[in-house]
Scaffold this motif. Structure first.
Motif, short mmCIF file in Angstrom:
data_model
loop_
_atom_site.label_atom_id
_atom_site.label_comp_id
_atom_site.label_asym_id
_atom_site.label_seq_id
_atom_site.Cartn_x
_atom_site.Cartn_y
_atom_site.Cartn_z
N TYR A 174 27.59 -24.25 -19.70
CA TYR A 174 26.20 -24.37 -19.96
C TYR A 174 25.55 -23.04 -20.26
O TYR A 174 24.74 -23.00 -21.23
CB TYR A 174 25.64 -25.27 -19.27
N GLY A 175 25.72 -22.21 -19.31
CA GLY A 175 24.91 -20.86 -19.39
C GLY A 175 25.08 -20.08 -20.73
O GLY A 175 23.94 -19.80 -21.36
N PRO A 176 26.22 -19.71 -21.35
CA PRO A 176 26.40 -19.01 -22.61
C PRO A 176 25.82 -19.93 -23.68
O PRO A 176 25.16 -19.41 -24.51
CB PRO A 176 27.88 -18.74 -22.71
N VAL A 177 25.93 -20.99 -23.76
CA VAL A 177 25.22 -21.78 -24.80
C VAL A 177 23.72 -21.84 -24.67
O VAL A 177 23.10 -21.75 -25.63
CB VAL A 177 25.86 -23.27 -25.09
N CYS A 178 23.42 -22.03 -23.59
CA CYS A 178 21.73 -21.93 -23.45
C CYS A 178 21.33 -20.56 -23.76
O CYS A 178 20.15 -20.42 -24.56
CB CYS A 178 21.37 -22.28 -22.03
N VAL A 186 18.79 -27.25 -47.32
CA VAL A 186 20.16 -26.71 -47.30
C VAL A 186 20.23 -25.67 -46.20
O VAL A 186 21.01 -25.65 -45.28
CB VAL A 186 20.92 -26.01 -48.64
N MET A 187 19.22 -24.63 -46.16
CA MET A 187 19.32 -23.80 -44.99
C MET A 187 19.12 -24.05 -43.49
O MET A 187 19.57 -23.90 -42.60
CB MET A 187 18.15 -22.85 -45.20
N ALA A 188 18.30 -25.44 -43.78
CA ALA A 188 18.17 -26.22 -42.26
C ALA A 188 19.49 -27.01 -41.98
O ALA A 188 19.62 -27.22 -40.88
CB ALA A 188 16.81 -26.85 -42.25
N GLY A 189 20.01 -27.64 -43.14
CA GLY A 189 21.02 -28.49 -42.81
C GLY A 189 22.28 -27.99 -42.29
O GLY A 189 23.05 -28.57 -41.56
N VAL A 190 22.75 -26.80 -42.83
CA VAL A 190 24.08 -26.20 -42.60
C VAL A 190 24.02 -25.85 -41.13
O VAL A 190 24.88 -26.18 -40.46
CB VAL A 190 24.09 -24.90 -43.40
N PRO A 191 23.05 -25.16 -40.44
CA PRO A 191 23.06 -25.08 -39.05
C PRO A 191 23.03 -26.26 -38.15
O PRO A 191 24.01 -26.26 -37.11
CB PRO A 191 21.58 -24.43 -38.65
N SER A 192 22.77 -27.30 -38.73
CA SER A 192 22.75 -28.61 -37.97
C SER A 192 24.48 -29.38 -37.86
O SER A 192 24.84 -29.64 -37.26
CB SER A 192 22.03 -29.66 -38.70
N LEU A 193 24.86 -28.90 -39.19
CA LEU A 193 26.29 -29.35 -39.39
C LEU A 193 27.24 -28.54 -38.33
O LEU A 193 28.17 -28.96 -37.78
CB LEU A 193 26.77 -28.97 -40.85
N VAL A 194 26.88 -27.35 -38.41
CA VAL A 194 27.72 -26.34 -37.32
C VAL A 194 27.44 -26.34 -35.91
O VAL A 194 28.11 -26.56 -35.00
CB VAL A 194 27.63 -25.07 -38.11
N GLY A 195 25.92 -26.40 -35.93
CA GLY A 195 25.50 -26.29 -34.45
C GLY A 195 25.86 -27.57 -33.41
O GLY A 195 26.10 -27.18 -32.25
N LEU A 196 25.81 -28.80 -34.08
CA LEU A 196 26.16 -29.72 -33.14
C LEU A 196 27.29 -29.89 -32.47
O LEU A 196 27.53 -29.68 -31.35
CB LEU A 196 25.94 -31.25 -33.79
N PRO A 197 28.48 -29.70 -33.23
CA PRO A 197 29.87 -29.54 -32.80
C PRO A 197 29.99 -28.29 -32.04
O PRO A 197 30.85 -28.12 -30.98
CB PRO A 197 30.85 -29.51 -34.03
N LEU A 198 29.42 -27.08 -32.43
CA LEU A 198 29.66 -25.76 -31.68
C LEU A 198 29.10 -25.69 -30.38
O LEU A 198 29.61 -25.11 -29.65
CB LEU A 198 29.11 -24.57 -32.63
N GLY A 199 27.87 -26.50 -30.35
CA GLY A 199 27.19 -26.45 -29.09
C GLY A 199 28.09 -27.15 -27.97
O GLY A 199 28.43 -26.79 -26.80
N SER A 200 28.76 -28.20 -28.34
CA SER A 200 29.28 -29.31 -27.42
C SER A 200 30.70 -28.39 -27.10
O SER A 200 31.21 -28.36 -26.00
CB SER A 200 29.81 -30.42 -27.91
N ALA A 213 29.87 -25.39 -24.53
CA ALA A 213 29.68 -25.72 -23.33
C ALA A 213 31.11 -26.40 -22.55
O ALA A 213 31.26 -26.07 -21.47
CB ALA A 213 28.59 -26.82 -23.27
N ALA A 214 31.85 -26.78 -23.29
CA ALA A 214 33.26 -27.29 -22.69
C ALA A 214 34.08 -25.90 -22.37
O ALA A 214 34.94 -26.11 -21.47
CB ALA A 214 33.64 -28.47 -23.77
N HIS A 215 33.95 -24.67 -23.00
CA HIS A 215 34.92 -23.77 -22.89
C HIS A 215 34.25 -22.69 -22.34
O HIS A 215 34.94 -22.05 -21.64
CB HIS A 215 35.67 -23.45 -24.32
N THR A 216 32.92 -22.49 -22.19
CA THR A 216 32.28 -21.23 -21.61
C THR A 216 31.32 -21.68 -20.54
O THR A 216 31.09 -20.71 -19.97
CB THR A 216 31.80 -20.53 -22.80
#
Length: 411
Positions: A175-179, A153-167, A170-173
């Motif tokens: 590539y630099g800030p997300v990296c 669960v601890m590993a799964g929640v970041p994947s649920l949030v991280g995938l859409p949040l990263g995109s 990147a679209a709004h700020t």
């Protein structure tokens, strides 16, 4: 490590404490590695594709290099851990995962991007294998299923949030800030590593990964899980392409339902394993996974797509929990690194081969029939699953007979 349960509690039959300070520190490293990895998982391919001369081939190459390096790292990690210790390997993995992300935006050349992906893939592999072995050593055997599910669960929640949040970032700020965010999350979590057990977790004769794969006790659950992971790679990769553009809402719902259902069912399966054993969950998890893929084959029916993805997620979560719990229960502590490596290789290789093979088959049959054929392929894993149940049953009978002979000899 000393137990947190006193003699009085044990005498009263109390369950040993699950969440200890070292396990809380392990949660920090799990969240750090998972969040760092998934924040950039969909961002780096877009970064490669948008560069000079960028194309979809470059986007695919970025992910391909990342996952290939991850598998190579998983195969070599048990050997390295036996010499360096799990704690050092985990810290090195977080460093290799985070630091290269800081340098990603220095160039958009494919060679540079591939080099960064290669190093980050190795780092992620080290965090998976060394971290997984450490986790197993921190969990009381009586609560292994629940503890492993909690880590999932601890590993799964970041994947649920991280995938859409990263995109989105990147679209709004840019590539630099997300990296930078992905780098800092991994690097900051290194601070939790010194509080984890050191070399003592690797003491005892080590079990080579290839020897482990050849042994039926580990090889059979590995095969079952790898076949199930094929479906996960296909759903994530091809569901947006297989469903008509007018049903994009169904795709979004399905891609959320699948990991959410997997996370919930993994928790349920872990608790059930502690009470009744994990062996009885492997076949039901496999059948549910195949059934979900079969329902997804109705790509023109949005409700079926969402329901099928959810059913697959339930089965996949059960299979995840049951197979890894079984494998850890069959080796001494010195074999935890091998179990972690085998299980993660099965996950990554299953997803990768599934996506590649499905794409080739779908070109001839179309998506619906390719999903049907995938479901049938997954059901072939019932053979090693049944073999494993039979072998485990025979081993229990043999152990009972040996105990009876020993007791008779002591009279």
């Amino acid at each position: 490590m000393a137990s947190s349960v006193g003699p009085e509690d044990r005498a009263a039959g109390a369950r040993p404490r699950l969440v200890t300070r070292p396990l809380l520190l392990r949660f920090v490293t799990v969240i750090g590695s998972s969040a760092s990895f998934f924040l950039l998982l969909s961002v780096v391919p877009a970064y490669a594709q948008n560069g000079p001369g960028g194309s979809s081939d470059k986007a695919g190459l970025a992910t391909g290099v990342l996952m290939s390096a991850t598998v190579v790292g998983e195969l070599t990690a048990p050997w390295l851990a036996a010499r360096c210790g799990y704690r050092l390997m985990l810290g090195a993995g977080l460093l290799l995962l985070g630091a290269p992300a800081l340098a990603l935006t220095m160039s958009q050349s494919m060679a540079w991007i591939a080099a960064v992906c290669c190093v980050r893939g190795l780092g992620f592999a080290f965090t998976l294998v060394a971290g997984g072995a450490l986790t197993a050593s921190l969990i009381p055997p009586e609560r292994r299923g629940e503890g492993l599910a909690l880590i999932g669960v601890m590993a799964g929640v970041p994947s649920l949030v991280g995938l859409p949040l990263g995109s989105w970032l990147a679209a709004h700020t840019g590539y630099g800030p997300v990296c930078w965010a992905a780098a800092l999350i991994a690097l900051v979590s290194i601070a939790a590593v010194p509080g984890l057990p050191g070399r003592e977790a690797v003491s005892g004769p080590s079990l080579g990964i290839f020897a482990g794969a050849r042994s039926g006790t580990l090889g059979r659950p590995t095969v079952v899980f790898a076949v199930t992971a094929v479906g996960a790679g296909i759903v994530v990769t091809f569901l947006p392409l297989a469903v008509a553009p007018g049903h994009s809402g169904a795709v979004t719902a399905a891609l959320f339902a699948q990991p959410a259902a997997a996370t919930a069912s993994r928790w349920f399966a872990g608790r059930h394993s502690d009470r009744s054993g994990a062996a009885g969950l492997v076949v039901p998890g496999l059948v549910l996974s195949a059934s979900g893929i079969l329902v997804v084959a109705l790509t023109g029916v949005p409700v079926a797509v969402v329901a099928g993805a959810a059913v697959f997620g339930v089965g996949f979560g059960i299979t995840q929990s049951a197979t890894i719990t079984l494998m850890y229960s069959r080796v001494p502590a010195s074999g935890y690194g091998t179990v972690s490596a085998l299980w993660n290789v099965a996950y990554d290789a299953g997803m990768g081969f599934g996506a590649v093979g499905f794409g080739a088959v779908a070109g001839f049959t179309g998506y619906p029939w390719a999903f049907v054929l995938t479901a049938l392929l997954m059901l072939t894993a019932l053979v090693p699953a049944r073999w494993d149940q039979t072998a485990a049953r025979e081993q229990r009978v043999t152990n009972s007979e040996d105990q009876a002979v020993t007791a008779e000899g002591q009279r």
